[in-house]
Design a protein around this motif. Structure first.
Motif, PDB file in Angstrom:
ATOM      1  N   LYS A 121       2.187  12.435   3.178  1.00  0.00           N
ATOM      2  CA  LYS A 121       1.931  11.193   3.877  1.00  0.00           C
ATOM      3  C   LYS A 121       3.000  10.914   4.918  1.00  0.00           C
ATOM      4  CE  LYS A 121      -0.090   7.979   1.686  1.00  0.00           C
ATOM      5  NZ  LYS A 121      -0.451   6.890   0.756  1.00  0.00           N
ATOM      6  N   ARG A 122       4.241  11.062   4.576  1.00  0.00           N
ATOM      7  CA  ARG A 122       5.313  10.802   5.527  1.00  0.00           C
ATOM      8  C   ARG A 122       5.375  11.891   6.593  1.00  0.00           C
ATOM      9  NH1 ARG A 122       8.863   6.994   4.597  1.00  0.00           N
ATOM     10  NH2 ARG A 122      10.431   8.054   5.864  1.00  0.00           N
ATOM     11  N   THR A 123       5.016  13.110   6.195  1.00  0.00           N
ATOM     12  CA  THR A 123       5.047  14.198   7.158  1.00  0.00           C
ATOM     13  C   THR A 123       4.042  13.982   8.281  1.00  0.00           C
ATOM     14  OG1 THR A 123       5.694  15.695   5.394  1.00  0.00           O
ATOM     15  CG2 THR A 123       4.841  16.694   7.401  1.00  0.00           C
ATOM     16  N   HIS A 124       2.868  13.461   7.951  1.00  0.00           N
ATOM     17  CA  HIS A 124       1.798  13.310   8.925  1.00  0.00           C
ATOM     18  C   HIS A 124       1.692  11.900   9.483  1.00  0.00           C
ATOM     19  CE1 HIS A 124      -0.035  17.302   8.309  1.00  0.00           C
ATOM     20  NE2 HIS A 124       0.382  17.176   7.061  1.00  0.00           N
ATOM     21  N   ARG A 125       2.620  11.023   9.149  1.00  0.00           N
ATOM     22  CA  ARG A 125       2.546   9.663   9.661  1.00  0.00           C
ATOM     23  C   ARG A 125       2.679   9.623  11.184  1.00  0.00           C
ATOM     24  NH1 ARG A 125       6.402   5.698   6.628  1.00  0.00           N
ATOM     25  NH2 ARG A 125       4.908   6.176   4.973  1.00  0.00           N
ATOM     26  N   LYS A 175      -2.800   1.209   9.758  1.00  0.00           N
ATOM     27  CA  LYS A 175      -3.138   1.784   8.464  1.00  0.00           C
ATOM     28  C   LYS A 175      -2.087   2.784   7.987  1.00  0.00           C
ATOM     29  CE  LYS A 175      -6.635   4.819   6.456  1.00  0.00           C
ATOM     30  NZ  LYS A 175      -7.859   5.609   6.734  1.00  0.00           N
ATOM     31  N   SER A 176      -1.400   3.413   8.922  1.00  0.00           N
ATOM     32  CA  SER A 176      -0.419   4.441   8.556  1.00  0.00           C
ATOM     33  C   SER A 176       0.929   3.858   8.145  1.00  0.00           C
ATOM     34  CB  SER A 176      -0.213   5.393   9.741  1.00  0.00           C
ATOM     35  OG  SER A 176       0.406   4.703  10.813  1.00  0.00           O
ATOM     36  N   HIS A 177       1.091   2.517   8.218  1.00  0.00           N
ATOM     37  CA  HIS A 177       2.360   1.862   7.901  1.00  0.00           C
ATOM     38  C   HIS A 177       3.526   2.529   8.634  1.00  0.00           C
ATOM     39  CE1 HIS A 177       0.232  -0.353   4.816  1.00  0.00           C
ATOM     40  NE2 HIS A 177      -0.210   0.797   4.307  1.00  0.00           N
ATOM     41  N   PRO A 178       3.521   2.474   9.961  1.00  0.00           N
ATOM     42  CA  PRO A 178       4.539   3.210  10.733  1.00  0.00           C
ATOM     43  C   PRO A 178       5.922   2.611  10.553  1.00  0.00           C
ATOM     44  CG  PRO A 178       3.307   1.754  12.170  1.00  0.00           C
ATOM     45  CD  PRO A 178       2.632   1.676  10.838  1.00  0.00           C
ATOM     46  N   GLY A 179       6.909   3.488  10.671  1.00  0.00           N
ATOM     47  CA  GLY A 179       8.285   3.038  10.617  1.00  0.00           C
ATOM     48  C   GLY A 179       8.749   2.514  11.968  1.00  0.00           C
ATOM     49  N   ALA A 180       9.968   2.004  11.985  1.00  0.00           N
ATOM     50  CA  ALA A 180      10.503   1.428  13.222  1.00  0.00           C
ATOM     51  C   ALA A 180      10.673   2.476  14.302  1.00  0.00           C
ATOM     52  CB  ALA A 180      11.838   0.753  12.933  1.00  0.00           C
ATOM     53  N   ASP A 181      10.881   3.744  13.901  1.00  0.00           N
ATOM     54  CA  ASP A 181      11.093   4.788  14.890  1.00  0.00           C
ATOM     55  C   ASP A 181       9.803   5.161  15.628  1.00  0.00           C
ATOM     56  OD1 ASP A 181      10.041   5.695  12.537  1.00  0.00           O
ATOM     57  OD2 ASP A 181      10.924   7.692  12.688  1.00  0.00           O
ATOM     58  N   ILE A 182       8.648   4.796  15.086  1.00  0.00           N
ATOM     59  CA  ILE A 182       7.367   5.071  15.732  1.00  0.00           C
ATOM     60  C   ILE A 182       6.771   3.816  16.356  1.00  0.00           C
ATOM     61  CG2 ILE A 182       4.977   5.788  15.296  1.00  0.00           C
ATOM     62  CD1 ILE A 182       5.952   7.748  13.297  1.00  0.00           C
ATOM     63  N   LEU A 183       7.090   2.683  15.777  1.00  0.00           N
ATOM     64  CA  LEU A 183       6.474   1.436  16.224  1.00  0.00           C
ATOM     65  C   LEU A 183       6.768   1.132  17.692  1.00  0.00           C
ATOM     66  CD1 LEU A 183       4.896  -1.109  15.550  1.00  0.00           C
ATOM     67  CD2 LEU A 183       7.037  -2.162  14.776  1.00  0.00           C
ATOM     68  N   ALA A 184       8.025   1.233  18.095  1.00  0.00           N
ATOM     69  CA  ALA A 184       8.401   0.883  19.469  1.00  0.00           C
ATOM     70  C   ALA A 184       7.725   1.793  20.491  1.00  0.00           C
ATOM     71  CB  ALA A 184       9.917   0.920  19.621  1.00  0.00           C
ATOM     72  N   PRO A 185       7.759   3.127  20.348  1.00  0.00           N
ATOM     73  CA  PRO A 185       7.039   3.971  21.308  1.00  0.00           C
ATOM     74  C   PRO A 185       5.538   3.701  21.328  1.00  0.00           C
ATOM     75  CG  PRO A 185       8.565   5.303  20.031  1.00  0.00           C
ATOM     76  CD  PRO A 185       8.509   3.956  19.384  1.00  0.00           C
TER      77      PRO A 185
END
Length: 729
Positions: A121-125, A175-185
């Motif tokens: 799950k974390r790998t493909h987020r 749905k993927s519950h993105p982290g902060a490192d993905i949210l901004a981009p």
């Protein structure tokens, strides 16, 4: 030494064996093969499961990369079709245009249904970050928003798709519950994707015919206050004063006066671009079936009568290129102040997203000593970022070196910038390069009848309804529009424009179908019957007669006649192509029925003897006695005109070769047939051909409009200035 043998007796259980079921070596082999088969099936099953797992792993990756590849293809090749008639290119673009949307929508749906194991799950987020990229791809490229003009009418469907796909992309991402490192981009990429998709929908709306028409309709103008003027007149009369109304019509310059005072000259290319941009704003109304006034005709004539033929055609080519951009690309949106602002926004937003993604990813690696994301997915994400940035930069470059930008800077008096853009246009879009295909299709009836043999393939294609497409591919070719033909058409139109002195003559000019040419040459009495019939019948008559005269051999070796023959045959074959393959561009009639009946009669006639080539076939037709009209002998059931054309050809062959071909050229090339067809074609069919390399008929139609010939000008009265003159007693 004595040894004693000890016998040990074992009591084995007694088993009764059926003699018929005794162990057989063949059964043993069969069981062995069964065990091996089951092992192979297990191995194959494990292999298929492994392949299925790999496919599941790579399916979404292949989808997003394919979507990006289609966008690259559309950006670089979509604009080529306005100057290319290749059926293969058109097919590829059509497939890419349809697949680009389908694959992007399917990929979004796939992401919304993805169920990955907890271990991955974390790998493909990071794949959730691809959702805004798919929105960006759905926004399409600047070079193509609509494959055909009918797509523009579906802008409401695209608006609904915009709302649903944006909602789906947001759902996939959240749905993927993105982290902060993905949210901004992702936020910045969502901005770019939504803006691009919105631009495409808005461009489709702007290019729809209803919106084009409403945007070109002038502001309602009630004119001078008639009621107030008449009230003043009545009060003056009732007061016992002598009143008189004097009306002064607006003065206007006729074409003859304009032509007399303007000398033909060569103007700089920058003036050609400026004239095209200025007239495009006015003459694009023709594509919306709107009319023009005599003031606009006068201004256009004053410009075109002083241009050389080459530059006059160049102005029209640029205008038609701008019209193509309006109907099939984002030009109507991006070449506005808000469009340029949005383009800067998308470039800045995409660049920021790319920078943030890589900075935050590096920070994550440094903090955790390793990234929890798949290395392959990170590479694909960077490919998507790189592709988006490259496409954006290329599109902005194309926007800058366009006629639109040059015209905007010139109108704002930014001389330095406009000169810089002009030099770029000269380098990337030189004046010598044609802005349309510069080709005219050729179709010949006699050659078609000789080559079109019934086969199993043609019968199958006829059943499937594809015979017409097969014939177009096999029997229609394209040739360059010769420089001599362009010169003749321009000179003839210019001379006739200068000789017309009243508004009614302007409109009547385009109604001639060869009558004027025959009258000028003095052969209307003998040949006038051939141009008084229906237009499609007249085209067939003169096409076959032109071919019969060419193959008769009377003018063989005459060098002075050769140019007349070449131009006449090219125009004859082109008009037959329009009749057969573009019947919607001509007046309503039974042209295709006449063509089919004529071909059937020609095949029957040619089948009675061996005809190795078109020349022998033509000479055989000419050898037949045709003193009596075919209709009097056969009746009117068949619409064939083969032997009527034979009668016309024999009448032409009685003339000396030079006079004969001057008459034929006058009918075809002195623009009467061509102008009649161009003026009667509906504007939306002219617009339809812009995406297929352009059509000579459309170029002539626009040239007629610029020279004031045709039925586009209905406002002839101008502004009247009424004065109330009161005489004091």
């Amino acid at each position: 030494m004595l040894t004693s043998a000890v016998t040990v007796s074992h009591q084995w259980p007694q088993v009764s064996v059926d003699p018929q079921r005794r162990l057989n070596p063949l059964d043993t082999q069969a069981k062995a093969r069964k065990v091996e088969g089951e092992a192979d099936m297990d191995a194959n099953g494990r292999y298929m499961e492994s392949m299925l797992a790999v496919w599941n792993e790579w399916e979404i990756r292949m989808l997003v990369l394919t979507s990006l590849a289609l966008q690259v293809f559309l950006l670089f090749f979509a604009g080529i079709r306005k100057r290319n008639v290749s059926a293969a290119l058109s097919l590829l673009l059509w497939l890419a245009y349809l697949l680009a949307d389908s694959i992007a929508i399917y990929a979004l749906g796939y992401l919304s249904q993805t169920r990955v194991p907890k271990a991955f799950k974390r790998t493909h987020r990071i794949q959730a970050l691809w959702a805004p990229f798919l929105l960006l791809h759905l926004g399409g490229q600047d070079t193509i928003t609509a494959f055909s003009i009918e797509d523009n009418e579906l802008w409401k469907r695209h608006l609904l798709s915009l709302l649903t796909q944006v909602g789906l992309a947001v759902y996939v991402f959240t749905k993927s519950h993105p982290g902060a490192d993905i949210l901004a981009p992702a936020v910045f990429m969502f901005v770019s994707g939504i803006v691009e998709y919105g631009e495409r929908t808005w461009a489709l709306r702007c290019a729809s015919m209803d919106n084009l028409r409403s945007g070109m309709v002038t502001t309602p103008d009630p004119g001078p206050n008639y009621a107030k003027f008449m009230e003043e007149y009545r009060f003056t009369r009732e007061a016992g004063l002598q009143a008189e109304i004097v009306i002064e019509q607006e003065r206007r310059a006729e074409a003859a006066a304009v032509a007399a005072g303007v000398a033909e000259e060569t103007v700089p290319y920058t003036e050609v671009i400026a004239d095209a941009s200025r007239f495009f704003v006015i003459f694009k109304r023709l594509f919306a079936n709107l009319i023009l006034s005599f003031q606009e005709r006068t201004r256009s004539q004053a410009t075109f009568l002083r241009l050389t033929p080459e530059q006059a055609y160049k102005v029209i080519e640029i205008e038609l290129s701008l019209m193509y951009d309006t109907l099939h690309s984002k030009a109507a949106v991006i070449h506005t102040w808000y469009g340029r602002l949005l383009r800067c926004l998308t470039l800045l937003s995409t660049s920021t997203a790319c920078l943030l993604f890589n900075v935050l990813l590096r920070h994550r690696k440094g903090k955790q000593h390793q990234s929890s994301y798949s290395h392959v997915d990170v590479c694909i994400t960077n490919i998507l970022f790189g592709g988006a940035l490259c496409l954006e930069v290329y599109a902005i470059g194309m926007m800058l070196i366009s006629y639109w930008t040059h015209a905007a800077l010139r109108s704002c008096n930014f001389s330095f910038l406009s000169n810089l853009i002009f030099r770029s246009i000269q380098y990337f879009r030189p004046e010598s390069r044609s802005k349309w295909s510069n080709l005219m299709a050729q179709h010949n009836l006699i050659s078609f009848c000789l080559l079109d043999k019934p086969t199993v393939l043609t019968k199958v294609l006829s059943v499937l309804g594809l015979k017409g497409h097969w014939d177009s591919w096999l029997h229609i070719r394209h040739i360059d529009v010769s420089h001599e033909l362009k010169i003749v058409v321009f000179r003839e139109l210019k001379d006739k424009t200068a000789s017309i002195v009243d508004a009614e003559s302007y409109r009547k000019f385009s109604n001639h179908r060869g009558r004027w040419a025959l009258q000028c040459k003095g052969y209307y009495k003998e040949l006038g019957w051939s141009v008084e019939v229906e237009f499609d019948e007249s085209i067939l008559l003169w096409h076959i007669a032109t071919d019969l005269c060419f193959h008769s051999g009377d003018d063989a070796g005459d060098v002075k006649v050769a140019p007349f023959v070449e131009v006449s045959r090219a125009m004859s074959n082109y008009m037959l192509f329009l009749l057969v393959a573009r019947p919607f561009m001509l007046t309503a009639g039974i042209g295709q029925i006449r063509f089919g009946d004529t071909c059937a009669e020609a095949r029957n006639f040619f089948g009675t003897a061996a005809h190795p080539d078109a020349g022998a076939a033509a000479r055989t037709v000419l050898g037949l006695s045709a003193e009596i009209a075919p209709r009097d002998v056969k009746g009117d059931r068949s619409k064939s005109v083969l032997f009527d054309a034979c009668r016309l050809a024999k009448s032409l062959l009685e003339l000396p070769p030079r006079k004969r071909w001057r008459v034929i050229r006058a009918v075809w090339v002195r623009v009467e047939m061509l102008c009649y067809a161009a003026s009667k074609c509906r504007s939306n069919f002219h617009a339809k051909q812009l995406s297929g390399g352009g059509e000579l008929l459309t170029v002539v139609w626009f040239l007629m409009a610029h020279l004031g010939v045709g039925e586009q000008y209905r406002i002839e009265a101008g502004h009247a200035r009424a004065k109330l003159i009161v005489e004091k007693n």
